[in-house]
Write an enzyme that holds these catalytic residues in place. Structure first.
Site, PDB file in Angstrom:
ATOM      1  N   LYS A   1       0.800  -1.240   0.000  1.00 14.85           N
ATOM      2  CA  LYS A   1       0.000   0.000   0.000  1.00 14.85           C
ATOM      3  C   LYS A   1       0.830   1.287   0.000  1.00 14.85           C
ATOM      4  O   LYS A   1       0.320   2.366   0.275  1.00 14.85           O
ATOM      5  CB  LYS A   1      -0.998   0.042   1.187  1.00 14.85           C
ATOM      6  CG  LYS A   1      -1.845  -1.181   1.381  1.00 14.85           C
ATOM      7  CD  LYS A   1      -2.408  -1.778   0.127  1.00 14.85           C
ATOM      8  CE  LYS A   1      -3.341  -0.902  -0.652  1.00 14.85           C
ATOM      9  NZ  LYS A   1      -3.714  -1.532  -1.952  1.00 14.85           N
TER      10      LYS A   1
ATOM     11  N   SER B   1      -4.768   2.979   4.149  1.00 12.81           N
ATOM     12  CA  SER B   1      -4.850   2.321   2.847  1.00 12.81           C
ATOM     13  C   SER B   1      -4.946   0.797   3.005  1.00 12.81           C
ATOM     14  O   SER B   1      -5.694   0.127   2.274  1.00 12.81           O
ATOM     15  CB  SER B   1      -3.608   2.707   2.040  1.00 12.81           C
ATOM     16  OG  SER B   1      -3.635   2.119   0.792  1.00 12.81           O
TER      17      SER B   1
ATOM     18  N   TYR C   1      -0.338  10.823 -10.974  1.00 10.73           N
ATOM     19  CA  TYR C   1       0.416  10.821 -12.222  1.00 10.73           C
ATOM     20  C   TYR C   1       0.262   9.475 -12.922  1.00 10.73           C
ATOM     21  O   TYR C   1       0.129   8.429 -12.258  1.00 10.73           O
ATOM     22  CB  TYR C   1       1.906  11.085 -11.957  1.00 10.73           C
ATOM     23  CG  TYR C   1       2.211  12.554 -11.782  1.00 10.73           C
ATOM     24  CD1 TYR C   1       2.455  13.359 -12.884  1.00 10.73           C
ATOM     25  CD2 TYR C   1       2.224  13.130 -10.511  1.00 10.73           C
ATOM     26  CE1 TYR C   1       2.718  14.719 -12.725  1.00 10.73           C
ATOM     27  CE2 TYR C   1       2.481  14.486 -10.347  1.00 10.73           C
ATOM     28  CZ  TYR C   1       2.727  15.270 -11.453  1.00 10.73           C
ATOM     29  OH  TYR C   1       2.980  16.603 -11.307  1.00 10.73           O
TER      30      TYR C   1
HETATM   31  N1  LIG Z   1       0.592   7.093  -9.815  1.00 10.70           N
HETATM   32  C1  LIG Z   1      -0.132   6.415  -8.949  1.00 10.70           C
HETATM   33  N2  LIG Z   1      -1.357   5.929  -9.274  1.00 10.70           N
HETATM   34  C2  LIG Z   1      -2.082   5.255  -8.352  1.00 10.70           C
HETATM   35  N3  LIG Z   1      -1.679   4.996  -7.083  1.00 10.70           N
HETATM   36  C3  LIG Z   1      -0.472   5.454  -6.730  1.00 10.70           C
HETATM   37  C4  LIG Z   1       0.342   6.173  -7.621  1.00 10.70           C
HETATM   38  N4  LIG Z   1       1.476   6.505  -6.986  1.00 10.70           N
HETATM   39  C5  LIG Z   1       1.380   6.028  -5.756  1.00 10.70           C
HETATM   40  N5  LIG Z   1       0.204   5.397  -5.577  1.00 10.70           N
HETATM   41  C6  LIG Z   1      -0.214   4.801  -4.338  1.00 10.70           C
HETATM   42  O1  LIG Z   1      -0.097   3.396  -4.421  1.00 10.70           O
HETATM   43  C7  LIG Z   1      -0.957   2.872  -3.395  1.00 10.70           C
HETATM   44  C8  LIG Z   1      -1.119   1.383  -3.582  1.00 10.70           C
HETATM   45  O2  LIG Z   1       0.105   0.819  -3.159  1.00 10.70           O
HETATM   46  P1  LIG Z   1       0.626  -0.586  -3.670  1.00 10.70           P
HETATM   47  O3  LIG Z   1       0.651  -0.620  -5.145  1.00 10.70           O
HETATM   48  O4  LIG Z   1       1.909  -0.834  -2.971  1.00 10.70           O
HETATM   49  O5  LIG Z   1      -0.501  -1.553  -3.129  1.00 10.70           O
HETATM   50  S1  LIG Z   1      -0.404  -3.142  -3.016  1.00 10.70           S
HETATM   51  O6  LIG Z   1       0.269  -3.456  -1.763  1.00 10.70           O
HETATM   52  O7  LIG Z   1       0.292  -3.660  -4.185  1.00 10.70           O
HETATM   53  O8  LIG Z   1      -1.835  -3.578  -2.976  1.00 10.70           O
HETATM   54  C9  LIG Z   1      -2.206   3.696  -3.546  1.00 10.70           C
HETATM   55  O9  LIG Z   1      -2.902   3.673  -2.323  1.00 10.70           O
HETATM   56  P2  LIG Z   1      -4.491   3.829  -2.278  1.00 10.70           P
HETATM   57  O10 LIG Z   1      -4.745   5.283  -2.513  1.00 10.70           O
HETATM   58  O11 LIG Z   1      -4.925   3.395  -0.922  1.00 10.70           O
HETATM   59  O12 LIG Z   1      -5.046   2.970  -3.383  1.00 10.70           O
HETATM   60  C10 LIG Z   1      -1.659   5.072  -3.924  1.00 10.70           C
HETATM   61  O13 LIG Z   1      -1.595   5.936  -2.823  1.00 10.70           O
END
Ligand SMILES: Nc1ncnc2c1ncn2[C@@H]1O[C@H](COP(=O)(O)OS(=O)(=O)O)[C@@H](OP(=O)(O)O)[C@H]1O
Length: 268
Positions: free
Chosen positions: A23, A114, A216
């Site tokens: 997350k 998250s 982004y």
């Molecule tokens: N560019 C971009 N687009 C979308 N999301 C972004 C991006 N950069 C960082 N994040 C952040 O990534 C969070 C999800 O983290 P992970 O990919 O590590 O999650 S997971 O553990 O694989 O399920 C996600 O958390 P949530 O907002 O809770 O969905 C985002 O805060």
């Protein structure tokens, strides 16, 4: 894999693994670095080193999860649950003691929220389905934080990184800033490219801000590639008082973490 390469194409074990934290932006980070021509990324999460059912299938099983690559490319996989595994550091070290590792970490309170949302939306029947974040994290009768709630425990980064440092030297581990990745992805990507010894080809021009999503997205081949809708929630409202309490709770643990990694991050 890049279609124009002419080389000894085969599946290779990773030269770098994004080992956590869940997350914190692991998917965004691997997708962004995957746009580099000298990198090939595994699709999905191999979950090889933390799960016995996968690990005991052997490296052949793991290799099948890896992308095709050329000898001069770096293969990358991400399985953020590795960070919390007792056995993953030992097993990864056994596979390749000079491998590079990336840990991306978000502000611990935001990561915990998250994590809560993820558990609520992904696993039906869990307590998250029936209780708010506040209810799970704060005991109104005792006026105390429930610090044993798993998303809270898993935001105490210093406890987990110690296990990795018994197997890997600090210069093998790059700690990326999950909050900064959201607002300045080019900055985090420059650091990751340097860490991997890559030419800085992912730059400011590689990103385009999507105001609907509020994040982004990659700009490649004249098209925009955003992460799936399940990634990148709008702010989940949690009372400022509770956020404040959690911030105070995490503060000493954050300090320990920054001392260990020998740097501070934007959310400090
Ligand atoms: N560019 C971009 N687009 C979308 N999301 C972004 C991006 N950069 C960082 N994040 C952040 O990534 C969070 C999800 O983290 P992970 O990919 O590590 O999650 S997971 O553990 O694989 O399920 C996600 O958390 P949530 O907002 O809770 O969905 C985002 O805060």
């Amino acid at each position: 894999m890049q279609p124009y390469r002419n080389c000894d194409v085969k599946r290779r074990l990773p030269g770098c693994i994004i080992i956590g934290t869940p997350k914190s932006g692991t998917k965004a980070l691997i997708e962004f670095i995957g746009a580099h021509p000298d990198v090939e990324i595994a699709q999905g999460e191999a979950k090889f080193f933390n799960r016995n059912d996968n690990y005991y299938k052997g490296y052949q099983h793991y290799l099948k999860k890896m992308p095709l690559s050329c000898p001069d490319q770096i293969t990358l996989e991400k399985s953020p649950e590795y960070f919390y595994s007792r056995v993953a550091p030992y097993r990864i070290h056994k596979m390749n003691h000079s491998i590079k590792l990336i840990i991306i970490v978000k502000d611990p309170v935001q990561r915990a929220i998250s994590d809560y949302i993820h558990r609520r939306t992904t696993f039906s029947g869990r307590k998250e389905t029936n209780y708010t974040f506040e209810e799970l994290v704060y005991d109104n009768s005792t006026k105390k934080l429930r610090t044993q709630y798993l998303p809270v425990i898993r935001s105490i980064y210093y406890r987990y990184i110690l296990n990795w440092l018994t197997y890997f030297s600090p210069n093998q581990i790059h700690v990326a800033d999950g909050n900064n990745l959201i607002v300045e992805p080019q900055d985090e990507l420059s650091k990751v490219q340097d860490f991997l010894g890559l030419e800085r080809l992912i730059t400011k021009d590689s990103f385009v801000y999507n105001s609907t999503k509020g994040y982004y997205c990659l700009w490649t081949h004249s098209s925009t590639q955003c992460l799936a809708p399940c990634k990148g929630h709008k702010n989940h409202s949690v009372s400022p008082e509770l956020v404040n309490k959690l911030n105070l709770y995490f503060k000493p643990y954050n300090e320990l973490f920054f001392n260990i990694i020998n740097k501070r991050l934007s959310w400090s």
